[in-house]
Write an enzyme that holds these catalytic residues in place. Structure first.
Site, short mmCIF file in Angstrom:
data_model
loop_
_atom_site.label_atom_id
_atom_site.label_comp_id
_atom_site.label_asym_id
_atom_site.label_seq_id
_atom_site.Cartn_x
_atom_site.Cartn_y
_atom_site.Cartn_z
N GLU A 1 8.23 -3.49 3.71
CA GLU A 1 7.33 -2.39 3.37
C GLU A 1 6.76 -1.73 4.63
O GLU A 1 6.56 -0.52 4.66
CB GLU A 1 6.20 -2.91 2.47
N HIS B 1 3.80 -1.92 -6.03
CA HIS B 1 4.91 -2.40 -5.19
C HIS B 1 5.96 -1.31 -4.99
O HIS B 1 7.12 -1.59 -4.70
CB HIS B 1 5.64 -3.61 -5.82
N ASN C 1 -2.52 -2.32 7.07
CA ASN C 1 -2.55 -2.75 5.67
C ASN C 1 -3.83 -3.55 5.45
O ASN C 1 -3.91 -4.71 5.82
CB ASN C 1 -1.30 -3.60 5.39
N ARG D 1 -1.17 1.66 4.36
CA ARG D 1 -0.83 1.32 2.98
C ARG D 1 -2.06 1.61 2.12
O ARG D 1 -3.15 1.14 2.41
CB ARG D 1 -0.49 -0.16 2.87
N ARG E 1 -2.16 -14.45 -11.35
CA ARG E 1 -2.37 -13.47 -12.42
C ARG E 1 -1.53 -13.82 -13.63
O ARG E 1 -0.37 -14.22 -13.48
CB ARG E 1 -1.99 -12.07 -11.92
#
Ligand code: ADP
Length: 394
Positions: A380, A175, A9, A86, A236
């Protein structure tokens, strides 16, 4: 050949590596940070000793050093059975995981305009692992792929059609790997099959998104063209009025500065003026820091609004599910969010909530709640390892 599966990742300046055995049990994980900088560093989880990296180490050098370190600890011998990567943006090209080939690489490169900070570093990881393990099957698992089942009414913006047709401007969602895992795990915990399970899944980490899942498929989600849309996040802003950009321009703020502000200086950090870390914010709020209390309030209210909005896509609801660092660990955030949902009949059991669902197979709702509410730790890496193993075996 070794029967391990490696999961890679690559982020904007760091990379995470996980090593699974053939039964999908995690054997080890490792992290490299500040890549490309003088003080680049790497370590294997649980080890005191850092793994030595050259100064300014790039992705390939860091991966090489970490794999060597796995070998030295007898965690890996020879080539792994598969490598899973990923990849953030698969555009409309990738509806599922893909075996890496020159054609896949050029298609991922083709999506780079949509994720300029992410896809190029994901590709750097892919190229590095192909050089290190030339005969091992490598598989790309996309954050966007699970959301490719969104109907047009959920993914189209109300913009002139050519924006979509010529420039690919639409909602993609992110996601996806985590929301997919929620759909599978919720079905398991509820003794149902994924194909008959409908949930609302809230992934609350540094990035936050919420997804409506109908009969196992993603049908609406809060992130859009980029991972900026939707919920309030660590740094964010989530949703803002698009008129903001003109207004900021009239105040002399350039497009680059506006981008930086909305992505890096906003969200929990912007509102609190202190931190993007929810745990620290809760402590500050407990000590009477008003801007931190406000940040928490805005975060929970926005989340509750979206929870309501997601019901528009469902005909029945089997559970509301919380995951991610905040969703899994913060009883306070879950309680403050669900408090806004009385009209929907959601109610938590304070004791089950305080224990993060660990006393009750994830369940945190009271018996009077109209719908179950679950806490499910996301995984994940496991999904990526599973996909990589499955596709390598084909
Ligand atoms: P990432 O999106 O980077 O993977 P995580 O899923 O690890 O992030 O989530 C990080 C967030 O989870 C941080 O805001 C952190 O403060 C929050 N968090 C972790 N544990 C707790 C806790 N016990 N209470 C409140 N927030 C927590």
């Amino acid at each position: 050949m070794d029967e391990s599966i490696l999961v890679v990742n690559c982020g904007s300046s760091s990379l995470k590596l996980a090593l699974f055995d053939k039964h999908l049990q995690k054997k080890a994980s490792a992290l490299a940070e500040k890549l490309g900088k003088q003080d680049a560093s790497a370590r294997i989880s649980g080890d005191q000793q850092p793994v030595q990296l050259p100064a300014d180490a790039n992705y390939k050098q860091a991966l090489q050093a970490l794999i060597e370190a796995f070998r030295n600890r007898d965690l890996l011998s020879g080539e792994p059975m598969a490598v899973g990567h990923r990849v953030v943006h698969g555009g409309e090209t990738f509806r599922e995981a893909a075996l890496i080939s020159p054609a896949t690489i050029s298609a991922i490169r083709g999506c780079a305009d949509l994720a300029p900070l992410h896809n190029p570093v994901n590709l750097a990881g892919i190229e590095a692992m192909r050089a290190l393990f030339p005969t091992t099957p490598q598989v790309a698992v996309f954050d966007t792929a699970y959301h490719q089942t969104l109907p047009q009414r959920a993914y189209r913006y109300a913009l002139p059609e050519h924006c979509y047709k010529d420039w690919g401007i639409r909602r993609y969602g992110f996601h996806g790997t985590s929301h997919y895992f929620m759909a599978q795990e919720a079905a398991r915990l509820l003794n149902k099959t994924p194909a008959t399970t409908s949930i609302i899944s809230a992934h609350l980490g540094n990035g936050c998104s919420i997804t409506a899942i109908k009969d196992g498929l993603s049908v609406d989600t809060s992130m859009g063209l980029t991972p900026l849309e939707g919920l309030v996040m660590g740094t964010r802003s989530g949703d803002v009025d698009p008129g903001l950009f003109d207004y900021l321009a009239s105040r002399g703020v350039s497009a680059d500065q506006a981008h930086h502000m909305l992505n890096n200086d906003s969200g929990l950090l912007g509102l609190s003026g202190q931190t993007n870390d929810m745990r620290s914010l809760c402590e500050l709020a407990d000590h009477g820091h008003e801007p931190s209390s406000l940040a928490i309030d805005v975060f929970c209210f926005r989340l509750a609004r979206y929870l309501g909005a997601m019901t528009a896509s469902l005909t029945h609801l089997d559970a509301v599910v919380f995951t991610g660092g905040i969703g899994e660990n913060s009883a306070r955030i879950r309680a403050e969010t669900i408090r806004h949902m009385r009209l929907m009949g959601l109610e938590l059991d304070p004791e089950l909530n305080r224990h993060n669902g660990k006393l009750s197979d994830g369940r945190i709702n009271s018996p009077d709640s109209r719908f179950p509410v679950l806490v499910i730790p996301t995984n994940e890496e496991l999904v990526i390892a599973r996909e990589a193993g499955r596709m390598a075996a084909i």
